[in-house]
Design a protein around this motif. Structure first.
Motif: not given
Ligand SMILES: Cc1cc2nc3c(=O)[nH]c(=O)nc-3n(C[C@H](O)[C@H](O)[C@H](O)COP(=O)(O)OP(=O)(O)OC[C@H]3O[C@@H](n4cnc5c(N)ncnc54)[C@H](O)[C@@H]3O)c2cc1C
Ligand code: HEM
Length: 412
Positions: A382-388
């Motif tokens: 998913g979006p990078e912030k979501f994954m983090a």
């Protein structure tokens, strides 16, 4: 040839310089190279040049390389990701010489006299060492791709609307040969001319269904028009996704590369593990996980599967009915859909389970997430912030990093 002990020391000593000037060097490198070797504009992603993501990714890798110059094993996952992408784009061994020359030239321009002959030669040797390693891995990947070592013409056999912004494309090879299998989670690259830019452009798309001999399926989100708020901003709505959605129809031809990528569930042999699999995605990030889910259920896997998905609203939610059907048919599949803005018709408990953003804390740590099962594997896309965020939650609950796989739909 490996580096001398002195060269290793020189490279290590330049870490702070690469940290400070790495980005300026890689920006200059791409500017010079793409201006002077125009054919390479067919190879590099124009948007990642405009937004600086590619220069940033290269600077970060050079910095990590300098940091780990005597411990290259630590870089293996990053190098593998790059080699998979290079192989998918058919980067040629001879092109490494061009890249090396322009990279050293950019170092000279940015660092000036600070680039002594000693530092220059150490970096030339270090670059060659990395290039040799990558060239050999990329050759091996192409060999494993069953001689599929160049762009191949495919025809769009079907175009299926999955949601208001995601459309699937069924792609069949023009030569009608049976397609090689792939590991669920992997991607292909698609290449086509971009009118207005006058060069070819390639993008990666995860295969969104189980392997089959007659066609590959990709599911593409139409990128919205971006308003950068400046009158002459070099923004555009997103090249390939818009061409695919708006201009391409059944019967049209696209260039396709072999399946590649290191985000996959390995189901090649009899399953080595019977541990649970947790598939976590947001938006169009569901595509590789859907391939894993479809493959596992089609193969009659007895492993427990948790499908955890976040969607912005009901109209953009894709494959909802399909996932629900799989969950009804397979006792081992559990689904948890978070919908930020469900429509009035959307049924809680069927079309979605939680209103709002994804929060793993709302799920049962054992029955849904298998936190204490050390065999459990986690796939996040998913979006990078979501994954983090999801990665951090799992790590805080004690899941070891090696069991968490991430797929970035971008560069770096
Ligand atoms: C491994 C992998 C798998 C992927 N799988 C999928 C998939 O299954 N489905 C899918 O839909 N996508 C997937 N992607 C993403 C896909 O490769 C493309 O990046 C995506 O389709 C956008 O490509 P585009 O050519 O339409 O947009 P691009 O031209 O690449 O533009 C991308 C975005 O940048 C914006 N932009 C334009 N100009 C600027 C500017 N000046 N500054 C900042 N931003 C700008 C555009 O508006 C657009 O939103 C995957 C990517 C990777 C790496
Ligand atoms: C040692 C040399 C090189 C290094 C360290 C390097 C590094 C990288 C990195 C970090 C990425 C981003 C990968 C990702 O998506 O995560 C990348 C992508 C890419 N590289 Fe290389 N690379 C090298 C050589 C080359 C060469 C020789 C070519 C061919 C001319 C090339 C072409 C590309 C292309 C086309 C991409 C994808 C670009 C994009 O999506 O924006 N690279 N490389």
């Amino acid at each position: 040839m490996s580096l001398t002990t002195e060269q290793v020391l020189v490279i290590r000593a330049t870490v702070p310089v690469v940290q400070e000037y790495g980005n300026a060097i890689t920006v200059r490198f791409y500017e010079n190279m793409l201006r002077e070797v125009q054919d390479l504009n067919n190879v590099f992603n124009k948007t990642n040049q405009i937004n600086g993501h590619q220069a940033d990714a290269l600077a970060k890798v050079l910095c990590a390389y300098a940091n780990h110059i005597d411990d290259l094993g630590a870089l293996s996952p990053a190098v593998e990701r790059i080699c998979q992408k290079h192989a998918s784009l058919y980067v040629k061994p001879g092109q490494y010489e061009i890249v090396g020359a322009y990279l050293l030239q950019a170092m000279k321009e940015i660092l000036g006299d600070a680039l002594t002959i000693e530092i220059h030669d150490a970096w030339a040797a270090a670059y060659q060492q990395l290039a040799n390693l990558m060239i050999s891995r990329e050759a091996q990947l192409l060999k494993e791709a069953d001689d599929w070592s160049n762009w191949r013409d495919f025809q769009i056999a079907a175009k299926v609307r999955e949601s208001s912004e995601i459309t699937s494309f069924h792609l069949t090879p023009l030569d009608k040969q049976p397609l090689p299998g792939f590991l669920p989670g992997q991607y292909i690259s698609i290449r086509m001319p971009v009118p207005g830019f006058h060069y070819l452009q390639a993008r990666q798309y995860s295969l969104s269904d189980m392997p089959r001999a007659d066609y590959y399926r990709i599911s593409v989100k139409k990128e919205p028009v971006l308003n950068l708020g400046q009158p002459n901003a070099k923004a555009h709505p997103g090249y390939l996704s818009n061409i695919l959605h708006v201009e391409k129809s059944v019967g049209d031809i696209l260039q396709v590369s072999h399946p590649a990528g290191e985000y996959f569930l390995d189901l090649r042999q009899k399953e080595l593990s019977d541990g649970p699999v947790v598939l976590i995605s947001a938006g169009v990030g569901l595509t590789p996980n859907l391939s894993i889910l479809n493959t596992m259920t089609a193969k009659g896997s007895k492993r427990k599967i948790s499908w955890v998905h976040a969607t912005r609203n009901s109209s953009v939610q894709a494959f909802g009915n399909h996932i629900q059907k799989l969950a009804n048919e397979h006792a081992d599949v559990r689904t948890h859909v978070f919908n930020k803005e469900p429509s009035e018709e959307a049924r809680q408990g069927v079309d979605y389970h939680f209103k709002g953003r994804m929060s793993l804390q709302k799920l049962h740590t054992e029955h849904d997430l298998f936190i204490n099962d050390t065999r459990a594997l986690y796939y996040i896309c998913g979006p990078e912030k979501f994954m983090a965020d999801m990665h951090n939650v799992l790590r805080n609950w004690g899941v070891d990093g090696e069991r968490i796989k991430l797929e970035v739909f971008g560069t770096g």
